[in-house]
Write a protein that holds these residues in place. Sequence first.
Motif, PDB file in Angstrom:
ATOM      1  N   ASP A 239       0.828  -1.212   0.000  1.00 56.50           N
ATOM      2  CA  ASP A 239       0.000   0.000   0.000  1.00 56.50           C
ATOM      3  C   ASP A 239       0.859   1.257   0.000  1.00 56.50           C
ATOM      4  OD1 ASP A 239      -2.474  -1.283  -0.007  1.00 56.50           O
ATOM      5  OD2 ASP A 239      -2.484  -1.491   2.165  1.00 56.50           O
ATOM      6  N   HIS A 242       1.482   2.838  -3.216  1.00 58.70           N
ATOM      7  CA  HIS A 242       0.342   3.437  -3.908  1.00 58.70           C
ATOM      8  C   HIS A 242       0.012   4.794  -3.285  1.00 58.70           C
ATOM      9  CE1 HIS A 242      -1.096  -0.044  -6.391  1.00 58.70           C
ATOM     10  NE2 HIS A 242      -0.333  -0.686  -5.542  1.00 58.70           N
TER      11      HIS A 242
ATOM     12  N   ARG B  46      -6.240  -1.308  -4.284  1.00 53.39           N
ATOM     13  CA  ARG B  46      -5.078  -0.681  -3.651  1.00 53.39           C
ATOM     14  C   ARG B  46      -5.211   0.833  -3.747  1.00 53.39           C
ATOM     15  NH1 ARG B  46      -1.889  -3.915  -0.573  1.00 53.39           N
ATOM     16  NH2 ARG B  46      -1.164  -5.746  -1.675  1.00 53.39           N
ATOM     17  N   PRO B  73      -4.388  -8.799  -0.971  1.00 57.00           N
ATOM     18  CA  PRO B  73      -3.827  -9.474  -2.147  1.00 57.00           C
ATOM     19  C   PRO B  73      -2.638 -10.380  -1.805  1.00 57.00           C
ATOM     20  CG  PRO B  73      -4.323  -7.199  -2.676  1.00 57.00           C
ATOM     21  CD  PRO B  73      -4.531  -7.357  -1.190  1.00 57.00           C
ATOM     22  N   SER B  99      -2.974  -3.456 -12.081  1.00 59.25           N
ATOM     23  CA  SER B  99      -2.236  -3.908 -10.897  1.00 59.25           C
ATOM     24  C   SER B  99      -2.214  -5.446 -10.824  1.00 59.25           C
ATOM     25  CB  SER B  99      -2.884  -3.313  -9.639  1.00 59.25           C
ATOM     26  OG  SER B  99      -1.941  -3.237  -8.602  1.00 59.25           O
ATOM     27  N   ASP B 101      -1.427  -7.633  -8.644  1.00 59.99           N
ATOM     28  CA  ASP B 101      -1.948  -8.338  -7.463  1.00 59.99           C
ATOM     29  C   ASP B 101      -3.476  -8.341  -7.453  1.00 59.99           C
ATOM     30  OD1 ASP B 101      -1.835  -5.623  -6.986  1.00 59.99           O
ATOM     31  OD2 ASP B 101      -0.885  -5.776  -5.023  1.00 59.99           O
ATOM     32  N   THR B 348       0.971   1.584 -10.343  1.00 63.04           N
ATOM     33  CA  THR B 348       1.872   0.978  -9.362  1.00 63.04           C
ATOM     34  C   THR B 348       1.721  -0.530  -9.446  1.00 63.04           C
ATOM     35  OG1 THR B 348       1.506   2.909  -7.984  1.00 63.04           O
ATOM     36  CG2 THR B 348       2.534   1.019  -6.936  1.00 63.04           C
ATOM     37  N   THR B 350       2.340  -3.737  -7.826  1.00 61.88           N
ATOM     38  CA  THR B 350       2.739  -4.481  -6.641  1.00 61.88           C
ATOM     39  C   THR B 350       2.239  -5.906  -6.773  1.00 61.88           C
ATOM     40  OG1 THR B 350       0.767  -3.564  -5.588  1.00 61.88           O
ATOM     41  CG2 THR B 350       2.866  -2.562  -5.029  1.00 61.88           C
ATOM     42  N   SER B 351       2.876  -6.805  -6.055  1.00 58.69           N
ATOM     43  CA  SER B 351       2.426  -8.203  -6.118  1.00 58.69           C
ATOM     44  C   SER B 351       2.423  -8.788  -4.724  1.00 58.69           C
ATOM     45  CB  SER B 351       3.324  -9.018  -7.029  1.00 58.69           C
ATOM     46  OG  SER B 351       4.647  -8.932  -6.567  1.00 58.69           O
TER      47      SER B 351
END
Lengths: 351, 351
Positions: A239, A242, B46, B73, B99, B101, B348, B350-351
């Motif tokens: 998070d 983001h 997110r 996630p 995203s 994730d 962004t 992210t995973s």
Amino acid sequence: MSYLRDEISEQPAVFARLLHESGEQVRTAARRIADRAPSLVVFVARGSSDNAATYGRYLVETSLGVPVSSAAPSITGLYRRPPRLADALVVGISQSGQSPDVVGVLDDARRQGALTLAISNDAAAPLASAAELLIEQRSGPERSVAATKTYTTQLVCIALLVAALGQDPVLIEGLGRLPAAARAALCLEGAVARIAHALADQPACLMLARGFNYATALELALKLKELAYVFAEPYSGADFLHGPAALATRELPAVLVGVEGPTQPGLLELSQRLIGAGVRVHTLSDDPALLEAGRAWPSASLADALAGVPEALSPPIAIVPGQLLALHLAARRRGDDLDQPRGLSKVTRTS
Amino acid sequence: MSYLRDEISEQPAVFARLLHESGEQVRTAARRIADRAPSLVVFVARGSSDNAATYGRYLVETSLGVPVSSAAPSITGLYRRPPRLADALVVGISQSGQSPDVVGVLDDARRQGALTLAISNDAAAPLASAAELLIEQRSGPERSVAATKTYTTQLVCIALLVAALGQDPVLIEGLGRLPAAARAALCLEGAVARIAHALADQPACLMLARGFNYATALELALKLKELAYVFAEPYSGADFLHGPAALATRELPAVLVGVEGPTQPGLLELSQRLIGAGVRVHTLSDDPALLEAGRAWPSASLADALAGVPEALSPPIAIVPGQLLALHLAARRRGDDLDQPRGLSKVTRTS
């Protein structure tokens, strides 16, 4: 001396007592829950207990595969439109067992036919009467306004229940190690005092973690706020990227809690990125690469404390140096009574 | 000029277009969801989209009575132990739809047999392909890194769907007022500029709200962080009393978002308590008593903007002066490009 320090130090003994004495309540609850096979688990809690619920959500979803919801007490208490929970297990968590909004959600859920469980430190409190099932925290009285041993025993109660429900040998064996692990965590006081020295003049601080220990970041931030009046803001590592990453500068230090496991690669990347942006990253970790990345600033190695403790059981141990950090920062930043932060009382009655 | 200002100003027109063009997608989604009658709604998101999910949780639970869970996630992506979601409606929210994730949770849920819905601004994005159902945000391209019109249109998409599912005349009628309400909210710029002047030198700030507008506090805090680099921390009014209240001092100003309805008495009590502790409380409200309590400091009356808008639909309007506040604070505190906060990019991963 303070009750706060005593209560932090009691945790190994309190964990041992809880493991020793809770067997029957945990078995009864697990049997009733297994019979009902709920399709959903709903946690209801406030403050530190809500951070325990965040841990519960990760543990229940990963170990039992049952989705978890976190009740907004205002939906029942203020809007009077509670969701349908007849097939759910509804778990109220409250040290005092007094919070009217938490009790209200349990009352309503039970009327709807949901299976209800209280996790509380007071078997005679309204929350325990409202719920069909009870797991007592058995932590003894907590006199400091800031929750320490009653937060960690909430985590242990949740882990005991999930271990019994899932018959998970890794959790069952790991639970037995928690008293010794908590003793080892208390030995980190020297390292933590150096972090407190480094943070002493900072008005604000980031708290970063991910996965099971996201709860640790939440609880550590709450302790720093209520005890040391530090504006500590917690983020899951994902998070944080983001939006809040815009805050990362050399003026704002970070505490990163990272435990070996699937979240380690992402946290290592985050740590390196923050350090590249000039952020001082204080690391609480058992992972050599994370500790190495943050070697320029005071940190604390959790390697001894977490030896033999699975990641899923690391949160009640990883928060212990965080509690000591809050204690040391509070002692440096405040002259008044550590057991009585301004503006707070032990039981908060919200509705 | 900046894209940010343009995109904030576009919101009345964007709301009107969304109301006008989304009918078929909303009806199709509502029909499929009603057929399946899911026992649980799970949101996956997110950043700003997760704040939209917080709004969705309040609206779905109060209007439809279906419990809501917010997916972590990492439980699917990192721990690879997704919960059982076959009976759930799983809603992925992402402006870009990129995203990984969020897409991963939708993929997994669909494999499990869950009904899946994407709310996205890009009908060609991976999220839209991953989900069975789609509601497009129809907001046009968003060039500023900070989400404004794509946050509010996510709220409106959720409200359109819930109104269709519940056949709720109050929501249906209220939705039609949102374009005019957003226009009235944009007229608060002068009042908001005075709040920005008062906050200009403050490194930190509290954001307080409750109920439906808890999402507004979360999103306003995120905007102040990413745009104005203000350490803004959001709280539900009730959670604030469980610990963080220790932070309340005259050095830390607060912005309180309060809308007439069941949360008003508690917010008024909180406001009076904070003011008693010396906190400067800037009030964004349509409630005369809340505005009166905070009359000593610059505030903004939402009375015109929220006339005829039910509380359940107030969040996409109440955030508009908050977006303008972030814009003004950013202009005062930063010299660089408002559309490009440091450390952030539009998508962004992210995973």
